[in-house]
Design an enzyme around this catalytic site. Structure first.
Site, PDB file in Angstrom:
ATOM      1  N   THR A   1       0.852  -1.213   0.000  1.00  0.00           N
ATOM      2  CA  THR A   1       0.000   0.000   0.000  1.00  0.00           C
ATOM      3  C   THR A   1       0.880   1.254   0.000  1.00  0.00           C
ATOM      4  O   THR A   1       1.927   1.278   0.638  1.00  0.00           O
ATOM      5  CB  THR A   1      -0.885   0.007   1.265  1.00  0.00           C
ATOM      6  OG1 THR A   1      -1.613  -1.196   1.337  1.00  0.00           O
ATOM      7  CG2 THR A   1      -1.853   1.193   1.251  1.00  0.00           C
ATOM      8  N   VAL A  30     -11.402  -6.947  -0.191  1.00  0.00           N
ATOM      9  CA  VAL A  30     -11.060  -5.527  -0.292  1.00  0.00           C
ATOM     10  C   VAL A  30     -10.731  -5.031   1.108  1.00  0.00           C
ATOM     11  O   VAL A  30     -11.494  -5.268   2.050  1.00  0.00           O
ATOM     12  CB  VAL A  30     -12.225  -4.716  -0.889  1.00  0.00           C
ATOM     13  CG1 VAL A  30     -11.902  -3.220  -0.895  1.00  0.00           C
ATOM     14  CG2 VAL A  30     -12.531  -5.192  -2.304  1.00  0.00           C
ATOM     15  N   GLY A  31      -9.620  -4.345   1.266  1.00  0.00           N
ATOM     16  CA  GLY A  31      -9.210  -3.820   2.572  1.00  0.00           C
ATOM     17  C   GLY A  31      -9.686  -2.389   2.763  1.00  0.00           C
ATOM     18  O   GLY A  31     -10.633  -1.928   2.135  1.00  0.00           O
ATOM     19  N   THR A  52      -2.154   2.232   6.221  1.00  0.00           N
ATOM     20  CA  THR A  52      -1.600   0.994   5.655  1.00  0.00           C
ATOM     21  C   THR A  52      -1.510  -0.029   6.768  1.00  0.00           C
ATOM     22  O   THR A  52      -1.130   0.301   7.883  1.00  0.00           O
ATOM     23  CB  THR A  52      -0.197   1.202   5.058  1.00  0.00           C
ATOM     24  OG1 THR A  52       0.357  -0.075   4.695  1.00  0.00           O
ATOM     25  CG2 THR A  52       0.752   1.910   6.004  1.00  0.00           C
ATOM     26  N   GLY A  53      -1.906  -1.278   6.451  1.00  0.00           N
ATOM     27  CA  GLY A  53      -1.823  -2.298   7.503  1.00  0.00           C
ATOM     28  C   GLY A  53      -2.940  -3.310   7.375  1.00  0.00           C
ATOM     29  O   GLY A  53      -3.450  -3.575   6.278  1.00  0.00           O
ATOM     30  N   GLY A  55      -6.056  -4.273   6.950  1.00  0.00           N
ATOM     31  CA  GLY A  55      -7.226  -3.529   6.471  1.00  0.00           C
ATOM     32  C   GLY A  55      -8.505  -3.801   7.230  1.00  0.00           C
ATOM     33  O   GLY A  55      -9.267  -2.877   7.522  1.00  0.00           O
TER      34      GLY A  55
END
Lengths: 134, 175
Positions: A1, A30-31, A52-53, A55
Site C-alpha cells: 500500500t 477488499v481492505g 496501511t496495515g 485492512g
C-alpha cells in the site's frame, strides 16, 4: 500500500491511497484503502489521513475518520489523535501505520509495525525519509 | 495563507532491519524522495493538495518496490486486484475503486470516479468498463507481473499447503 496526504497554500487538505492488498489474499477481498473513512479521508476542518496495515481492523474501527472525530469532538491534537488510534488498533490486532496532516503544523506518521516506508516535506522544502524506527 | 506540507508512505510491509542491505535501503529512500519531489513540485508552485497527492501516489505506484500498481501483490488465484481511494478536504468529494486491474495508476482511476461519475466507490468489472471510457492509461497484465511478487505468492501458497505456521515478516504479509 502507498499513500499521500497534503495541505496546500490555500489551506485545502487531500488524501490518496493505493494498494495491491496482501500476498495470496482471498480473491475479491477488499481492505481499507478504498473505504472512505477507514483507509482514506480528508476534511479541511480537521485532517487528511492515509493508512496501511491490517485492512479489516482499520475498516472496523473506521480509523481515518476516528482521528478526525477525536480532533473535532475531543479537542485532541493531530499527534494525540493519530497516535492514539494506532495504539488502539494495535491492542485489537491491527498492525500497520498511517500518515495524517492537519489544518496547520507538521504531519503525523505513527506506526505499530516493525517499520513503515515514509517521508514528509514542510514549507522549508527539505525531504525527510525513514524506514524503520530511525 | 497556510504552510504547504506533504507526507507519504510506501506501506507498513517493510523488510526487517536485519534483512535490508544498505543498497536496498538506499533504493527505498531514493524512491520516497522522488515521490516527495513530485508532490512538492505542485505545492511549491501553489498547486492544489489534491494534485500533489495524486502525483505523489502515482510516483509510488510506478515503482515496483512498493505494493501498489506495478509492484502490486497477487491474490490466491494468481490474479492482481488493486484498490485506491482519494478524497478532497475542501468539499469532501471522494472517489474509490476496488478489485480492478488495468489502469497503470489506480489513483487516477479513483480520481476519475470522483470527478466524472455520480458514485464514490466503483468495483470490479463495472469499474473497469467505466474507466475504459475515461482518458486513463491501461497496461497489460505483464506490466504488473513482477518476478518478486510471483515468488512471494508461490512461497505463501506452498506454506499454506504444508500447514506450516505463518512466520512471515511484515514485508511478506503486507506485501
Amino acid at each position: 500500500t502507498v499513500g499521500a496526504v497534503a495541505r496546500d497554500a490555500a489551506g485545502n487538505l487531500a488524501a490518496g491511497t493505493s494498494t495491491g492488498g496482501f500476498t495470496a489474499k482471498r480473491p475479491g477481498r477488499v481492505g481499507d484503502t478504498p473505504i472512505i473513512g477507514a483507509g482514506t479521508f480528508a476534511d479541511n476542518a480537521t485532517c487528511a489521513v492515509s493508512t496501511t496495515g491490517t485492512g479489516e481492523i482499520f475498516i472496523r474501527f473506521t480509523a481515518a475518520s476516528e482521528i478526525s472525530a477525536r480532533i473535532r469532538y475531543a479537542s485532541q491534537t493531530l499527534e494525540q489523535a493519530a497516535s492514539g488510534v494506532i495504539a488502539e488498533l494495535f491492542s485489537n490486532g491491527g498492525d500497520g501505520g498511517l500518515i495524517a496532516i492537519g489544518r496547520a503544523g507538521p504531519p503525523s506518521l505513527p506506526f505499530n509495525s516493525s517499520g513503515m516506508y515514509r517521508g514528509f516535506v514542510l514549507s522549508d522544502g527539505v525531504f525527510r525519509t525513514a524506514i524503520h524506527r530511525e | 495563507m497556510a504552510e504547504p506540507s506533504l507526507a507519504i508512505h510506501g506501506g507498513a510491509g517493510t523488510l526487517p532491519l536485519t534483512g535490508m542491505d544498505p543498497a536496498m535501503a538506499d533504493a527505498h529512500h531514493t524512491a520516497l524522495r522522488a515521490a516527495l519531489a513530485a508532490g512538492w513540485k505542485v505545492l511549491s508552485k501553489s498547486g492544489s493538495a489534491l494534485d500533489a497527492v495524486t502525483v505523489a501516489v502515482m510516483t509510488l505506484e510506478d515503482d515496483d518496490l512498493f505494493n501498489a500498481a506495478r509492484g502490486a501483490v497477487f491474490n490466491a488465484d494468481g490474479k492482481l486486484e488493486m484498490d485506491a481511494g482519494i478524497m478532497s478536504g475542501r468539499d469532501r468529494a471522494a472517489g474509490a475503486v476496488a478489485g480492478i486491474c488495468g489502469p497503470r495508476n489506480p489513483i487516477l482511476a479513483a480520481r476519475a470516479v470522483m470527478e466524472h461519475s455520480e458514485t464514490v466507490l466503483l468495483a470490479g468489472r463495472g469499474a473497469e468498463e467505466f474507466l475504459a471510457a475515461q482518458d486513463i492509461e491501461f497496461q497489460s497484465f505483464d506490466y504488473f507481473c513482477t518476478e518478486r511478487r510471483v515468488v512471494a505468492l508461490n512461497q505463501e501458497l506452498a506454506r499454506r499447503a504444508s500447514g506450516a505456521p505463518d512466520t512471515r515478516s511484515d514485508a511478506d504479509r503486507h506485501g
